[in-house]
Motif scaffolding. Structure first.
Motif: not given
Length: 120
Positions: A98-100, A52, A32, A106-108
């Protein structure tokens, strides 16, 4: 779902320092990016710094050499050390993660923000 809680804002004089913290809770994946954005009255939200999970960092030109971003993954916390603060740094500072996610892409996620005021 991820919840972000910021702390550390306040009122300081020019040249002083502050350290912001943001702790994430919920469904956090190992890969993330966490970061800080800021928004001053009448301005758009702007990126301040990101880091990161591999510890790669980015900074806005306006804060390079003055701000340092770091993270403690054991505590799911990101820090922003702000030195030599100036009145132009006055803003609401907002934490972002933010992460997958396997099913959602992808979500924030955003915190509510913490006020930083630099004034003599």
């Amino acid at each position: 779902q991820v919840h972000l809680a910021e702390s550390g804002g306040g009122l300081v004089q020019p040249g002083e320092s502050l350290r912001l913290s943001c702790t994430a809770s919920g469904r956090i994946f190992g890969w993330n990016t966490m970061g800080w954005y800021r928004q001053a009255p009448g301005n758009e939200r702007e990126l301040v710094a990101t880091i990161t999970s591999q510890l790669a960092t980015t900074y806005a030109d306006s804060v390079k050499g003055r701000f340092t971003i770091s993270r403690d993954d054991d505590k799911n916390t990101v820090f922003l050390q702000m030195d030599n603060l100036a009145p132009d740094d006055t803003a609401v500072y907002v934490c972002n993660l933010g992460q997958v996610e396997p099913q959602n892409g992808v979500q924030h996620y955003w915190g509510l923000g913490t006020q930083v005021t630099v004034s003599s």
